[in-house]
Design an enzyme around this catalytic site. Structure first.
Site, PDB file in Angstrom:
ATOM      1  N   LYS A  53      22.066 -33.960 -43.641  1.00  0.00           N
ATOM      2  CA  LYS A  53      22.112 -32.772 -42.842  1.00  0.00           C
ATOM      3  C   LYS A  53      22.201 -33.523 -41.714  1.00  0.00           C
ATOM      4  O   LYS A  53      23.025 -33.088 -40.363  1.00  0.00           O
ATOM      5  CB  LYS A  53      21.584 -31.642 -43.343  1.00  0.00           C
ATOM      6  CG  LYS A  53      21.942 -30.614 -44.444  1.00  0.00           C
ATOM      7  CD  LYS A  53      20.901 -30.043 -44.920  1.00  0.00           C
ATOM      8  CE  LYS A  53      21.264 -29.267 -46.540  1.00  0.00           C
ATOM      9  NZ  LYS A  53      20.533 -28.413 -46.675  1.00  0.00           N
ATOM     10  N   GLN A  97      14.232 -26.012 -45.587  1.00  0.00           N
ATOM     11  CA  GLN A  97      14.621 -26.509 -46.842  1.00  0.00           C
ATOM     12  C   GLN A  97      13.950 -25.826 -48.154  1.00  0.00           C
ATOM     13  O   GLN A  97      12.778 -25.986 -48.381  1.00  0.00           O
ATOM     14  CB  GLN A  97      14.444 -28.044 -47.017  1.00  0.00           C
ATOM     15  CG  GLN A  97      15.595 -28.823 -47.708  1.00  0.00           C
ATOM     16  CD  GLN A  97      17.152 -28.787 -47.796  1.00  0.00           C
ATOM     17  OE1 GLN A  97      17.020 -28.332 -46.979  1.00  0.00           O
ATOM     18  NE2 GLN A  97      16.997 -28.884 -49.405  1.00  0.00           N
ATOM     19  N   ASP A 120      22.348 -21.024 -43.145  1.00  0.00           N
ATOM     20  CA  ASP A 120      22.015 -20.876 -44.698  1.00  0.00           C
ATOM     21  C   ASP A 120      22.635 -19.887 -45.531  1.00  0.00           C
ATOM     22  O   ASP A 120      22.430 -19.814 -46.708  1.00  0.00           O
ATOM     23  CB  ASP A 120      20.738 -20.828 -45.052  1.00  0.00           C
ATOM     24  CG  ASP A 120      20.143 -22.422 -46.042  1.00  0.00           C
ATOM     25  OD1 ASP A 120      21.425 -23.183 -46.221  1.00  0.00           O
ATOM     26  OD2 ASP A 120      19.143 -22.633 -45.926  1.00  0.00           O
TER      27      ASP A 120
HETATM   28  N1  GUN Z   1      18.084 -26.354 -51.754  1.00  0.00           N
HETATM   29  C1  GUN Z   1      18.575 -26.136 -52.776  1.00  0.00           C
HETATM   30  N2  GUN Z   1      19.761 -26.166 -51.893  1.00  0.00           N
HETATM   31  C2  GUN Z   1      19.669 -25.174 -50.426  1.00  0.00           C
HETATM   32  C3  GUN Z   1      20.398 -24.871 -49.815  1.00  0.00           C
HETATM   33  O1  GUN Z   1      21.641 -24.150 -49.717  1.00  0.00           O
HETATM   34  N3  GUN Z   1      19.730 -23.954 -48.542  1.00  0.00           N
HETATM   35  C4  GUN Z   1      18.167 -23.950 -48.815  1.00  0.00           C
HETATM   36  N4  GUN Z   1      17.589 -24.412 -47.189  1.00  0.00           N
HETATM   37  N5  GUN Z   1      17.928 -25.332 -49.280  1.00  0.00           N
HETATM   38  C5  GUN Z   1      18.474 -25.261 -49.999  1.00  0.00           C
END
Ligand code: GUN
Length: 292
Positions: A53, A97, A120
């Protein structure tokens, strides 16, 4: 049958191309979009996703802030980190996360994020906007899967989509998104899970099957109608190998299929950056409207 491969990179590149122009427009106002990430604990796959990211941010001209907390962090420690990003004007959007280590209250953490900075789309207010079909940041993996289907012109409207898995980041919001009365949606959606007896009878009837369970190689050829589109949304690390929810042999029967690597993943990151740029644009517009 040889399935058409649903590669994520061309989709992500198209999104990044669009974002570059918007990032330039923000730069002309002295704004550099900023993404924050909060990573709790030492789960190597999560650390890898977070690294990707940040790399994508650098590629598209966003700045990013990386907050790391130890595996012994408490819910209160995470809430302090969330509040710090909530009040940091250089961070326009951020994420925590997931999954969080055992013992941390995920719902409290997600609810503490300022909904205007929710990279998100997982804050309850933004999930509520999704239920209503109103404008708001969309959860990134569902939005990425929709973009993937749109890019490869897989018909969705009026078709039967079966999602296997109902987690908050993927299965449940994806069902909402694909059932909205919108382009590249408007589908008949069934959300099942492996606790549903005979769930395979549902996937066998589907036009589009989406593995969203995080269960390696869960979807096998006999579960899929010949010619259906099959998307591996759930992923699991087995040692150093990334394994999709969709077994690679499904390519023998599917009409379209995501590759084991490079299918949904790049589109998720692209949607995260799109949410961050949109949050920066909102912040810029609201600071103008209140004359800051
Ligand atoms: N872990 C797996 N997919 C995601 C996501 O889309 N966002 C976040 N924050 N963690 C994740």
């Amino acid at each position: 049958m040889s399935a058409i491969l649903l590669e994520g990179k061309p989709v992500a590149d198209r999104v990044f191309g669009d974002l570059e122009a918007r990032v330039k427009a923000l730069a002309s106002q002295g704004i550099v979009p900023g993404l924050g990430t909060i990573l709790v604990g030492d789960d190597p796959p999560s650390a890898g996703y977070v690294r990707k990211k940040h790399e994508a941010c650098a590629l598209v001209g966003l700045v990013s802030s990386d907050c790391r907390l130890g595996a012994d962090a408490t819910t209160d420690d995470v809430l302090v980190a969330v509040e710090s990003f909530n009040t940091d004007p250089s961070v326009h959007a951020f994420l925590v996360q997931l999954p969080l280590p055992d013992g941390i209250d995920e719902s409290r953490v997600l609810t503490a994020i300022d909904p205007m900075k929710d990279a998100d789309g997982l804050h309850p207010a933004n999930l509520g906007l999704l239920v209503m079909g109103a404008e708001g940041p969309l959860p990134c993996t569902p939005a990425g899967i929709q973009a993937l289907l749109a890019h490869y012109e897989v018909p969705v409207a009026g078709r039967h989509v079966v999602i296997v898995g109902r987690g908050v980041t993927l299965g449940r919001p994806l069902g909402l998104l694909l059932s909205l009365k919108r382009p590249h949606a408007n589908a008949a959606v069934t959300v099942v899970h492996t606790g549903v007896p005979n769930w395979i009878e549902h996937t066998q009837r589907a036009d589009i099957v989406i593995g969203a369970a995080g269960s390696p190689n869960l979807i096998q050829p006999h579960m899929v109608r010949p010619g259906a589109a099959v998307i591996g949304g759930g992923i699991t690390w087995e040692g150093k190998r990334l394994v999709s929810d969709v077994d690679e042999s499904v390519a023998e029967v599917a009409g379209w299929i995501t590759p084991r690597l490079g299918g949904v993943g790049p589109t998720t990151v692209a949607m995260l950056l799109a949410n961050t740029v949109a949050a920066s644009e909102r912040a810029s517009a609201s600071s103008k409207s209140i004359g800051k």
